[in-house]
Design a protein around this motif. Structure first.
Motif, PDB file in Angstrom:
ATOM      1  N   VAL A  58       0.836  -1.206   0.000  1.00 27.57           N
ATOM      2  CA  VAL A  58       0.000   0.000   0.000  1.00 27.57           C
ATOM      3  C   VAL A  58       0.868   1.252   0.000  1.00 27.57           C
ATOM      4  O   VAL A  58       0.606   2.208  -0.739  1.00 27.57           O
ATOM      5  CB  VAL A  58      -0.957   0.007   1.218  1.00 27.57           C
ATOM      6  N   MET A  59       1.940   1.235   0.810  1.00 26.79           N
ATOM      7  CA  MET A  59       2.817   2.401   0.873  1.00 26.79           C
ATOM      8  C   MET A  59       3.589   2.590  -0.434  1.00 26.79           C
ATOM      9  O   MET A  59       3.903   3.717  -0.835  1.00 26.79           O
ATOM     10  CB  MET A  59       3.793   2.279   2.053  1.00 26.79           C
ATOM     11  N   THR A  60       3.892   1.475  -1.105  1.00 21.12           N
ATOM     12  CA  THR A  60       4.524   1.572  -2.423  1.00 21.12           C
ATOM     13  C   THR A  60       3.576   2.239  -3.419  1.00 21.12           C
ATOM     14  O   THR A  60       3.982   3.091  -4.216  1.00 21.12           O
ATOM     15  CB  THR A  60       4.917   0.176  -2.946  1.00 21.12           C
ATOM     16  N   ALA A  61       2.292   1.834  -3.361  1.00 20.92           N
ATOM     17  CA  ALA A  61       1.290   2.475  -4.219  1.00 20.92           C
ATOM     18  C   ALA A  61       1.162   3.954  -3.885  1.00 20.92           C
ATOM     19  O   ALA A  61       0.993   4.794  -4.782  1.00 20.92           O
ATOM     20  CB  ALA A  61      -0.065   1.772  -4.046  1.00 20.92           C
ATOM     21  N   PHE A  62       1.262   4.283  -2.608  1.00 16.70           N
ATOM     22  CA  PHE A  62       1.210   5.670  -2.141  1.00 16.70           C
ATOM     23  C   PHE A  62       2.338   6.481  -2.775  1.00 16.70           C
ATOM     24  O   PHE A  62       2.106   7.546  -3.369  1.00 16.70           O
ATOM     25  CB  PHE A  62       1.331   5.683  -0.610  1.00 16.70           C
ATOM     26  N   GLY A  63       3.574   5.984  -2.671  1.00 13.69           N
ATOM     27  CA  GLY A  63       4.725   6.713  -3.211  1.00 13.69           C
ATOM     28  C   GLY A  63       4.727   6.776  -4.724  1.00 13.69           C
ATOM     29  O   GLY A  63       5.046   7.818  -5.318  1.00 13.69           O
ATOM     30  N   THR A  64       4.358   5.662  -5.369  1.00 16.56           N
ATOM     31  CA  THR A  64       4.320   5.640  -6.833  1.00 16.56           C
ATOM     32  C   THR A  64       3.267   6.598  -7.368  1.00 16.56           C
ATOM     33  O   THR A  64       3.497   7.336  -8.345  1.00 16.56           O
ATOM     34  CB  THR A  64       4.022   4.217  -7.336  1.00 16.56           C
ATOM     35  N   GLY A  65       2.094   6.599  -6.739  1.00 19.42           N
ATOM     36  CA  GLY A  65       1.043   7.530  -7.147  1.00 19.42           C
ATOM     37  C   GLY A  65       1.477   8.970  -6.976  1.00 19.42           C
ATOM     38  O   GLY A  65       1.153   9.833  -7.807  1.00 19.42           O
ATOM     39  N   SER A  66       2.230   9.236  -5.901  1.00 18.42           N
ATOM     40  CA  SER A  66       2.712  10.586  -5.636  1.00 18.42           C
ATOM     41  C   SER A  66       3.649  11.065  -6.744  1.00 18.42           C
ATOM     42  O   SER A  66       3.515  12.189  -7.251  1.00 18.42           O
ATOM     43  CB  SER A  66       3.420  10.623  -4.276  1.00 18.42           C
ATOM     44  N   ILE A  67       4.587  10.202  -7.133  1.00 18.08           N
ATOM     45  CA  ILE A  67       5.552  10.583  -8.166  1.00 18.08           C
ATOM     46  C   ILE A  67       4.866  10.779  -9.512  1.00 18.08           C
ATOM     47  O   ILE A  67       5.075  11.781 -10.209  1.00 18.08           O
ATOM     48  CB  ILE A  67       6.662   9.521  -8.275  1.00 18.08           C
ATOM     49  N   TRP A 107      -6.569  -5.383  -2.973  1.00 25.09           N
ATOM     50  CA  TRP A 107      -6.075  -4.795  -4.209  1.00 25.09           C
ATOM     51  C   TRP A 107      -6.913  -3.605  -4.658  1.00 25.09           C
ATOM     52  O   TRP A 107      -6.413  -2.692  -5.317  1.00 25.09           O
ATOM     53  CB  TRP A 107      -5.991  -5.853  -5.317  1.00 25.09           C
ATOM     54  N   PHE A 108      -8.197  -3.595  -4.297  1.00 27.14           N
ATOM     55  CA  PHE A 108      -9.003  -2.396  -4.536  1.00 27.14           C
ATOM     56  C   PHE A 108      -8.465  -1.221  -3.717  1.00 27.14           C
ATOM     57  O   PHE A 108      -8.419  -0.077  -4.181  1.00 27.14           O
ATOM     58  CB  PHE A 108     -10.472  -2.649  -4.188  1.00 27.14           C
ATOM     59  N   LEU A 109      -8.054  -1.516  -2.470  1.00 32.80           N
ATOM     60  CA  LEU A 109      -7.494  -0.474  -1.603  1.00 32.80           C
ATOM     61  C   LEU A 109      -6.167   0.039  -2.164  1.00 32.80           C
ATOM     62  O   LEU A 109      -5.915   1.250  -2.173  1.00 32.80           O
ATOM     63  CB  LEU A 109      -7.297  -1.015  -0.188  1.00 32.80           C
ATOM     64  N   VAL A 110      -5.320  -0.887  -2.619  1.00 35.04           N
ATOM     65  CA  VAL A 110      -4.043  -0.485  -3.226  1.00 35.04           C
ATOM     66  C   VAL A 110      -4.301   0.450  -4.417  1.00 35.04           C
ATOM     67  O   VAL A 110      -3.670   1.508  -4.555  1.00 35.04           O
ATOM     68  CB  VAL A 110      -3.241  -1.721  -3.682  1.00 35.04           C
ATOM     69  N   GLY A 111      -5.250   0.057  -5.268  1.00 38.78           N
ATOM     70  CA  GLY A 111      -5.587   0.900  -6.419  1.00 38.78           C
ATOM     71  C   GLY A 111      -6.177   2.233  -6.003  1.00 38.78           C
ATOM     72  O   GLY A 111      -5.876   3.272  -6.605  1.00 38.78           O
ATOM     73  N   GLY A 112      -7.012   2.209  -4.954  1.00 40.41           N
ATOM     74  CA  GLY A 112      -7.621   3.449  -4.472  1.00 40.41           C
ATOM     75  C   GLY A 112      -6.595   4.428  -3.937  1.00 40.41           C
ATOM     76  O   GLY A 112      -6.656   5.638  -4.218  1.00 40.41           O
ATOM     77  N   ILE A 113      -5.621   3.918  -3.164  1.00 42.55           N
ATOM     78  CA  ILE A 113      -4.561   4.778  -2.626  1.00 42.55           C
ATOM     79  C   ILE A 113      -3.706   5.339  -3.757  1.00 42.55           C
ATOM     80  O   ILE A 113      -3.312   6.513  -3.744  1.00 42.55           O
ATOM     81  CB  ILE A 113      -3.689   3.995  -1.622  1.00 42.55           C
ATOM     82  N   PHE A 114      -3.427   4.495  -4.765  1.00 43.92           N
ATOM     83  CA  PHE A 114      -2.643   4.952  -5.913  1.00 43.92           C
ATOM     84  C   PHE A 114      -3.356   6.094  -6.645  1.00 43.92           C
ATOM     85  O   PHE A 114      -2.753   7.139  -6.942  1.00 43.92           O
ATOM     86  CB  PHE A 114      -2.396   3.788  -6.876  1.00 43.92           C
ATOM     87  N   ILE A 115      -4.644   5.917  -6.908  1.00 45.44           N
ATOM     88  CA  ILE A 115      -5.422   6.946  -7.610  1.00 45.44           C
ATOM     89  C   ILE A 115      -5.532   8.210  -6.761  1.00 45.44           C
ATOM     90  O   ILE A 115      -5.435   9.335  -7.279  1.00 45.44           O
ATOM     91  CB  ILE A 115      -6.820   6.406  -7.969  1.00 45.44           C
ATOM     92  N   LEU A 116      -5.711   8.031  -5.453  1.00 41.31           N
ATOM     93  CA  LEU A 116      -5.802   9.174  -4.547  1.00 41.31           C
ATOM     94  C   LEU A 116      -4.555  10.034  -4.627  1.00 41.31           C
ATOM     95  O   LEU A 116      -4.634  11.264  -4.798  1.00 41.31           O
ATOM     96  CB  LEU A 116      -6.019   8.699  -3.114  1.00 41.31           C
ATOM     97  N   MET A 117      -3.375   9.417  -4.517  1.00 39.37           N
ATOM     98  CA  MET A 117      -2.134  10.184  -4.545  1.00 39.37           C
ATOM     99  C   MET A 117      -1.843  10.718  -5.938  1.00 39.37           C
ATOM    100  O   MET A 117      -1.253  11.791  -6.084  1.00 39.37           O
ATOM    101  CB  MET A 117      -0.959   9.319  -4.053  1.00 39.37           C
ATOM    102  N   LEU A 118      -2.263   9.963  -6.980  1.00 41.32           N
ATOM    103  CA  LEU A 118      -2.091  10.443  -8.351  1.00 41.32           C
ATOM    104  C   LEU A 118      -2.806  11.769  -8.546  1.00 41.32           C
ATOM    105  O   LEU A 118      -2.255  12.730  -9.098  1.00 41.32           O
ATOM    106  CB  LEU A 118      -2.631   9.397  -9.327  1.00 41.32           C
TER     107      LEU A 118
END
Length: 416
Positions: A58-67, A107-118
């Protein structure tokens, strides 16, 4: 004496445009609303029951979405303008914040966090470009400093308010409040700030001149390497330093909180007057970056000098001083450099460098401590500081050569 110092402090804030003050207010509300971020790992483990390895994804998705969000925000800012992207980011992240709390499948949560930070981090390059549009050139650094002050105050209020909300309500309430504050910030942006009040930031487009790509600007790439390296060092304050306080100096959580709070208090009291004084002294931004890098590295190296508890206060003073010297002038340098080309592209790479350091830096520090201990880790930070100083000297050389070349071109043009 006190009155004179107070007047000097007040004067350091004078001359900034109304739009910059409004942008600072919007940023404060937005950043104070990001309460869920410091509690995300606790939410995932304590509330949803995920394992540490799952939290890592989840934190990886967070950082990747941020970048990716910062990169995409820069591209879209160059195409659609900073105002539309800021508005879209605030509205979009507000809606997604509310939705994410209902995503319990992994995996829905991982995707949600990624989209949120994106979506959320598309705001940053657009916001930096808007500073250039709403600020006078001579006030760029102080304008950035005011925005940084708003961000720091927001991050100070946010976790404290978030802890109270968790204790009295639920984790889900954080997502609702975070979403609502983003929407409130978008309403304030729409009502209080007018895009027409800002000056154009890509003037070259109007004249048909080709805008330089940030990827072909060697001095800017060297500057980004400095930002990346100094950010890796600085972020140890939030990653490895609290553990050092706890395990080596046996400080309580309350004492650790007070020490870390010293950073925010020093910034609140002294950053703007310091920036105001440095701007008046006409010291080049590259020189300030060099001094700041040295001071920041010293803040960690002093840990090796003594086991005396007072050295922790000395360390925090140096780290904070280094932060105050590096990051406002780094922001200002990036904004001024972006005048050479695509403003959104330039201002996207700046937060990307910091986000990349955020992903790599804490992990490097933890690995070094676990395998080689604290003293070795602080020594490696000194080595990283030396590399940073070398890059700063090279940046000064490149900028001086560039300025000399531009001067020769002007002389040749005048003669001809």
């Amino acid at each position: 004496m006190i009155r004179r110092q107070l007047n000097a402090y007040i004067q350091s804030y004078q001359g900034l445009s109304r739009e910059i003050w409004l942008l600072a207010l919007i940023t404060l509300i937005n950043r104070a609303g990001t309460m869920v971020v410091p509690f995300l790992s606790l939410y995932l483990t304590a509330s949803l029951g995920y394992s540490l390895s799952e939290v890592g994804w989840v934190m990886t998705a967070f950082g990747t979405g941020s970048i990716l969000g910062a990169w995409l925000g820069g591209k879209l800012t160059d195409h659609f303008g900073y105002y539309k992207i800021m508005l879209f980011s605030l509205i979009g992240s507000g809606v997604v914040f509310i939705i994410v709390q209902y995503l319990n499948e992994f995996w829905f949560l991982v995707g949600g966090i990624f989209i949120l930070m994106l979506i959320a981090d598309m705001f940053r390059p657009a916001m930096y470009v808007s500073i250039r549009a709403y600020s006078k050139p001579e006030n760029n650094t102080r304008s950035v400093t005011l925005i940084r002050l708003a961000i720091n105050l927001g991050f100070s209020f946010g976790p404290a308010m978030g802890g109270i909300i968790i204790a009295t309500m639920t984790y889900g309430s954080l997502f609702w409040i975070d979403g609502i504050t983003c929407l409130v910030a978008s309403i304030l942006l729409y009502l209080l700030l007018n895009e027409k009040d800002g000056k154009p930031v890509n003037e070259q487009m109007a004249t048909g001149q080709k805008r330089q790509s940030a990827y072909s600007d060697l001095p800017y790439l060297v500057f980004l390497a400095i930002v990346f390296l100094t950010a890796i060092v600085f972020l140890q304050m939030f990653a490895t330093v609290p553990i050092y306080y706890k395990t080596i100096h046996h400080l309580s959580e309350g004492q650790i909180g007070l020490l870390l709070g010293m950073n925010g208090m020093l910034i609140f009291l002294f950053e703007m007057p310091l920036i105001n004084w440095l701007e008046k002294s006409r010291i080049s931004k590259a020189s300030v970056l060099l001094i700041g890098t040295l001071v920041l590295g010293m803040g960690f190296w002093v840990f090796n000098l003594s086991e005396w508890a007072g050295i922790l206060i000395v360390s925090m003073f140096f780290i904070t001083l280094g932060e105050m010297l590096i990051f406002p002038f780094a922001n200002s340098f990036a904004m001024e450099r972006s005048e050479k080309g695509k403003a959104g592209e330039y201002m996207a790479l700046f937060p990307i460098a910091f986000s990349a350091a955020h992903i790599i830096g804490p992990n490097i520090g933890m690995q070094l401590i676990e395998t080689h201990g604290y003293n070795f880790t602080w020594s490696m930070i000194l080595v990283a500081t030396a590399v940073g100083l070398g890059l700063c000297l090279y940046l000064k050389y490149r900028l001086n050569a560039e300025a000399h070349g531009n001067t020769n071109k002007k002389i040749s043009s005048a003669v001809s």
